[in-house]
Design a protein around this motif. Structure first.
Motif, PDB file in Angstrom:
ATOM      1  N   THR A 163       0.821  -1.212   0.000  1.00  0.00           N
ATOM      2  CA  THR A 163       0.000   0.000   0.000  1.00  0.00           C
ATOM      3  C   THR A 163       0.851   1.258   0.000  1.00  0.00           C
ATOM      4  O   THR A 163       0.587   2.209  -0.753  1.00  0.00           O
ATOM      5  CB  THR A 163      -0.927   0.004   1.232  1.00  0.00           C
ATOM      6  N   LEU A 164       1.881   1.291   0.842  1.00  0.00           N
ATOM      7  CA  LEU A 164       2.710   2.484   0.956  1.00  0.00           C
ATOM      8  C   LEU A 164       3.501   2.731  -0.329  1.00  0.00           C
ATOM      9  O   LEU A 164       3.658   3.879  -0.759  1.00  0.00           O
ATOM     10  CB  LEU A 164       3.651   2.358   2.155  1.00  0.00           C
ATOM     11  N   LEU A 165       3.993   1.661  -0.940  1.00  0.00           N
ATOM     12  CA  LEU A 165       4.697   1.818  -2.214  1.00  0.00           C
ATOM     13  C   LEU A 165       3.747   2.331  -3.292  1.00  0.00           C
ATOM     14  O   LEU A 165       4.091   3.234  -4.070  1.00  0.00           O
ATOM     15  CB  LEU A 165       5.323   0.490  -2.643  1.00  0.00           C
ATOM     16  N   ASN A 166       2.535   1.776  -3.344  1.00  0.00           N
ATOM     17  CA  ASN A 166       1.542   2.247  -4.316  1.00  0.00           C
ATOM     18  C   ASN A 166       1.201   3.712  -4.072  1.00  0.00           C
ATOM     19  O   ASN A 166       0.953   4.470  -5.019  1.00  0.00           O
ATOM     20  CB  ASN A 166       0.271   1.399  -4.229  1.00  0.00           C
ATOM     21  N   GLY A 167       1.181   4.107  -2.793  1.00  0.00           N
ATOM     22  CA  GLY A 167       0.903   5.499  -2.473  1.00  0.00           C
ATOM     23  C   GLY A 167       1.952   6.431  -3.053  1.00  0.00           C
ATOM     24  O   GLY A 167       1.635   7.516  -3.552  1.00  0.00           O
ATOM     25  N   LEU A 168       3.211   6.008  -3.006  1.00  0.00           N
ATOM     26  CA  LEU A 168       4.293   6.812  -3.585  1.00  0.00           C
ATOM     27  C   LEU A 168       4.148   6.912  -5.106  1.00  0.00           C
ATOM     28  O   LEU A 168       4.393   7.965  -5.699  1.00  0.00           O
ATOM     29  CB  LEU A 168       5.645   6.189  -3.229  1.00  0.00           C
ATOM     30  N   VAL A 169       3.728   5.813  -5.715  1.00  0.00           N
ATOM     31  CA  VAL A 169       3.541   5.812  -7.174  1.00  0.00           C
ATOM     32  C   VAL A 169       2.365   6.708  -7.563  1.00  0.00           C
ATOM     33  O   VAL A 169       2.464   7.544  -8.474  1.00  0.00           O
ATOM     34  CB  VAL A 169       3.324   4.382  -7.696  1.00  0.00           C
ATOM     35  N   ASN A 170       1.241   6.544  -6.847  1.00  0.00           N
ATOM     36  CA  ASN A 170       0.035   7.305  -7.189  1.00  0.00           C
ATOM     37  C   ASN A 170       0.222   8.807  -7.013  1.00  0.00           C
ATOM     38  O   ASN A 170      -0.426   9.607  -7.699  1.00  0.00           O
ATOM     39  CB  ASN A 170      -1.139   6.823  -6.336  1.00  0.00           C
ATOM     40  N   SER A 171       1.098   9.182  -6.077  1.00  0.00           N
ATOM     41  CA  SER A 171       1.329  10.605  -5.843  1.00  0.00           C
ATOM     42  C   SER A 171       2.432  11.163  -6.737  1.00  0.00           C
ATOM     43  O   SER A 171       2.799  12.334  -6.627  1.00  0.00           O
ATOM     44  CB  SER A 171       1.694  10.847  -4.374  1.00  0.00           C
TER      45      SER A 171
END
Length: 263
Positions: free
Chosen positions: A207-215
């Motif tokens: 989730t945290l890695l995806n958050g970095l990608v999405n932002s």
């Protein structure tokens, strides 16, 4: 749980992504801004713990027949493989976050563990107090319902406070990397002794890695190149009956060390 319902494995940001009710396209972002997935994850962890402890303190739920209701236990702590051979050894590992007698089923503390990792980064001023209250709650479970409910109420106050505090916090790139490091670090990793907490941990890293990608703080191509390591960690919790704590810790640590290269 006693009626045969599967255990509740929930992480708000991941499940919100899997069941989106809208798309965050350019127009949505222009009008409302982009969702901060890391903040969503942190608030979700706090609210999940608050909800669990709230249910735990309700007599109609927690004392119907036995104390406590099986729902509140980390069920896979007891349900491990049994080997019928002379060389068989116990598969349990000591958990420094649970001061309970050996052999006692532990309360499902997956959200407590994730919050301990997040607090060290986003609310370090209360990190020690939260960990102390978590341990006190586990210890009270061995003393009976009265002491356990009292400690649950105290810990629930911290969970509510953290949900409010995280909802007003700014989770940026550096904080996100530090939370991932904290989850797999020496202070938290020894607490991954059971299946449910470990599943929550690998979902958190994803989730945290995806958050970095999405932002837009990490490129999709860079993140994709590291998916293999995260999938190894997922594989370590693919089957609860074959779960091995030390194997999982190594897989999670390897994934985070690889992600570290993105910093």
């Amino acid at each position: 749980m006693a009626a045969g319902h599967p255990r509740i494995s929930f992480e708000m940001d991941l499940f919100s992504t899997l069941q989106q009710h809208h798309d965050e396209d350019v127009d949505y972002i222009r009008r409302k801004g982009r969702t901060n997935s890391v903040q969503f994850w942190a608030v979700g962890q706090a609210m999940a713990l608050e909800r669990s402890l709230n249910l735990f303190t309700k007599p109609a739920i927690a004392t119907e027949g036995i104390f406590p209701e099986f729902y509140f236990y980390d069920c896979h702590s007891c349900h491990r493989r049994i080997y019928d051979s002379a060389s068989a050894r116990p598969t349990s590992v000591d958990n420094p976050g649970r001061p309970i007698p050996e052999g006692m089923p532990p309360y499902n503390d997956e959200n407590m563990i994730m919050l301990s990792a997040a607090i060290k980064v986003a609310a370090p001023d209360i990190a020690a107090d939260f960990d102390s209250r978590s341990k006190a709650f586990h210890a009270a479970m061995a003393q009976g319902r009265g002491p356990a409910v009292e400690e649950a109420a105290r810990l629930r106050q911290y969970a509510s406070q953290l949900a409010d505090r995280f909802s007003r916090a700014s989770f940026g790139r550096e904080q996100t990397f530090r939370i991932m490091e904290s989850i797999a670090g020496q202070a938290i990793s020894p607490r991954f002794t059971d299946y449910e907490g470990s599943v929550q941990a690998v979902m958190a890293i994803d989730t945290l890695l995806n958050g970095l990608v999405n932002s837009g703080q990490v490129s999709e191509s860079a993140a994709s190149s590291l998916r293999g390591q995260i999938n190894v960690a997922y594989a370590a919790v693919a089957e609860p009956n074959s779960y091995e704590p030390l194997k999982f810790r190594r897989a999670l640590g390897s994934a985070v060390r690889t992600i570290r290269s993105l910093r």
